[in-house]
Scaffold this motif. Structure first.
Motif, PDB file in Angstrom:
ATOM      1  N   ALA A 207      -4.575  45.233  28.168  1.00 24.38           N
ATOM      2  CA  ALA A 207      -4.623  46.651  28.538  1.00 24.38           C
ATOM      3  C   ALA A 207      -3.408  47.111  29.327  1.00 24.38           C
ATOM      4  CB  ALA A 207      -5.892  46.940  29.327  1.00 24.38           C
ATOM      5  N   ILE A 208      -2.632  46.191  29.904  1.00 20.95           N
ATOM      6  CA  ILE A 208      -1.453  46.594  30.683  1.00 20.95           C
ATOM      7  C   ILE A 208      -0.159  46.240  29.956  1.00 20.95           C
ATOM      8  CG2 ILE A 208      -2.647  46.557  32.901  1.00 20.95           C
ATOM      9  CD1 ILE A 208      -0.279  43.692  31.982  1.00 20.95           C
ATOM     10  N   GLY A 212       8.594  47.686  28.932  1.00 17.93           N
ATOM     11  CA  GLY A 212       8.971  47.773  30.341  1.00 17.93           C
ATOM     12  C   GLY A 212       8.119  46.967  31.282  1.00 17.93           C
ATOM     13  N   VAL A 213       7.047  46.354  30.787  1.00 16.25           N
ATOM     14  CA  VAL A 213       6.164  45.564  31.653  1.00 16.25           C
ATOM     15  C   VAL A 213       6.701  44.142  31.774  1.00 16.25           C
ATOM     16  CG1 VAL A 213       3.831  44.624  31.939  1.00 16.25           C
ATOM     17  CG2 VAL A 213       4.152  46.930  31.010  1.00 16.25           C
ATOM     18  N   PRO A 214       6.891  43.624  32.989  1.00 15.24           N
ATOM     19  CA  PRO A 214       7.307  42.226  33.138  1.00 15.24           C
ATOM     20  C   PRO A 214       6.238  41.284  32.590  1.00 15.24           C
ATOM     21  CG  PRO A 214       7.591  43.453  35.193  1.00 15.24           C
ATOM     22  CD  PRO A 214       6.773  44.316  34.282  1.00 15.24           C
ATOM     23  N   PHE A 215       6.653  40.230  31.907  1.00 10.75           N
ATOM     24  CA  PHE A 215       5.682  39.261  31.407  1.00 10.75           C
ATOM     25  C   PHE A 215       4.888  38.628  32.550  1.00 10.75           C
ATOM     26  CE2 PHE A 215       8.438  39.450  27.649  1.00 10.75           C
ATOM     27  CZ  PHE A 215       7.475  39.566  26.659  1.00 10.75           C
ATOM     28  N   LYS A 220      -0.533  38.009  36.864  1.00 11.05           N
ATOM     29  CA  LYS A 220      -0.971  38.752  38.050  1.00 11.05           C
ATOM     30  C   LYS A 220      -2.248  39.529  37.766  1.00 11.05           C
ATOM     31  CE  LYS A 220       3.696  39.352  39.947  1.00 11.05           C
ATOM     32  NZ  LYS A 220       4.763  40.341  40.269  1.00 11.05           N
ATOM     33  N   THR A 221      -2.485  39.839  36.518  1.00 10.36           N
ATOM     34  CA  THR A 221      -3.703  40.550  36.124  1.00 10.36           C
ATOM     35  C   THR A 221      -4.864  39.587  35.919  1.00 10.36           C
ATOM     36  OG1 THR A 221      -2.409  42.303  35.056  1.00 10.36           O
ATOM     37  CG2 THR A 221      -4.709  42.065  34.371  1.00 10.36           C
ATOM     38  N   ALA A 335      -0.800  54.062  35.916  1.00  2.00           N
ATOM     39  CA  ALA A 335      -1.693  53.913  37.072  1.00  2.00           C
ATOM     40  C   ALA A 335      -1.324  52.712  37.930  1.00  2.00           C
ATOM     41  CB  ALA A 335      -3.140  53.790  36.587  1.00  2.00           C
ATOM     42  N   LEU A 336      -0.682  51.721  37.297  1.00  2.00           N
ATOM     43  CA  LEU A 336      -0.264  50.533  38.039  1.00  2.00           C
ATOM     44  C   LEU A 336       1.199  50.623  38.473  1.00  2.00           C
ATOM     45  CD1 LEU A 336      -1.931  47.782  35.812  1.00  2.00           C
ATOM     46  CD2 LEU A 336      -2.650  48.490  38.095  1.00  2.00           C
TER      47      LEU A 336
END
Length: 338
Positions: A207-208, A212-215, A220-221, A335-336
């Motif tokens: 879902a995240i 652009g999201v770091p692997f 962390k999720t 949101a994160l």
């Protein structure tokens, strides 16, 4: 000494007297040999490099590792190749899972996977990979991953993870799921919660995902959610990049770590496959077959896996039930602060 296996007088446990090896206290799974003969792939099936008989499989697996240390951005043609393999892999996993029942051996499940792969003009990717002898990994109860299908019948109350990867016309598709065996397992709240938590951790991580999201955000999720439900992430085992190569960069960590590197880009294809142990112990034990990985304390383990494609707006679950499914993750990422 011949170590007759308790399941039948015709099978043996080859590791019962192996020097330096001991099954965990409370373990429910033992090796149950002999293994059935290696499945013969028809000549018409296109094989990955490591499965071509003219060249050492170990050499090609190592070559693939060396040649795929960069995180690949797949072309549209490559994306479609993985999408097709992933869809077929999902079909085969669903068929294999439908065969799960008390009395069925993991070897019988392996035969189903092999036969269904061949019907779909696919090579079962695990077969011959670094010498792995079977077409699927079947991990029962305390086995975390890489369980080799053998002669052990499933028992009412067991849980089993089935990990299917298929190679179709040059591309791999990879997924797994964990299933209860019989009514006792379905009524076992602890086991069912473990299975659900593995799936929930996977879904939360998916879902995240997006450009652009770091692997590193995957671990962390997953880790806080897993630990909030009294489970431990098996830290030695990871997801991976996948496409024309079975395992490639990036390494997908399912726990918090500084080792994770890279940022997701459209065209990246990789798996997320959290493996969770009941309780707080994350360490593992390797069997003498150099494949089977058990929890160190005999606690049960469950996993869930999908193959994913990063898109311009989010993520496509290539191995989703019913076919590939796109999720727009922009709001969740915003949101994160991602």
């Amino acid at each position: 000494m011949l170590n007759l296996h308790p399941h039948t007088k015709m099978t043996v446990d080859p590791f019962a007297d192996t020097p330096g090896f001991q099954y965990p206290v409370g373990a429910t799974v033992r090796a149950c040999y002999p293994l059935s003969p290696k499945s013969k792939v028809p000549d018409s099936i296109f094989r990955p490099n490591y499965a071509r008989e003219s060249v050492s499989g170990t050499f090609w697996a190592y070559w693939e590792f060396l040649s795929s240390r960069n995180i690949k951005v797949n072309s549209e043609k490559e994306q479609e190749g993985v999408r097709k393999a992933a869809k077929l892999a999902r079909e085969v996993l669903e068929i294999a899972a439908s065969k799960v029942a008390p009395g069925v051996t993991t070897d019988e499940i392996d035969k189903v996977v092999f036969e269904e792969a061949i019907k779909r003009d696919c090579y079962p990717s695990p077969l011959g990979y670094h010498g792995y002898p079977k077409s699927v990994c079947t991990s029962v109860n305390e086995i975390i991953c890489h369980g080799i299908p053998d002669q052990r019948p499933l028992e009412d109350g067991d849980i089993i993870n089935i990990d299917v990867t298929l190679y179709h016309h040059g591309f791999h598709g990879d997924l797994n799921g964990t299933y209860p065996v019989g009514p006792k397992a379905e009524a076992d709240e602890a086991s069912m919660n473990l299975i659900k938590t593995a799936r929930d951790c996977l879904d939360a991580a998916i879902a995240i995902c997006g450009p652009g999201v770091p692997f590193a955000q995957i671990g962390k999720t997953i880790q806080p959610l897993a630990e909030s439900r009294n489970t431990a992430v098996a830290k030695n085992w990871h997801g991976h990049g996948i496409s024309n190569v079975f395992h490639s960069a990036p390494t997908i960590y399912h726990h918090k770590t500084k080792k994770a590197y890279g940022v997701m880009q459209p065209g990246n294809i990789f798996t997320i496959e959290p493996m969770l142990n009941a309780g707080t112990e994350w360490r593992d034990l390797s069997w003498p077959d150099d494949w089977t990985i058990s929890t160190i304390d005999g606690a049960r383990s469950a996993a869930a896996e999908e193959t994913l494609l990063i898109t311009e707006t989010g993520v496509e679950i290539l191995t989703a039930k019913g076919g590939p499914k796109h999720i727009d993750t922009r709001e969740a990422r915003a949101a994160l602060g991602l």
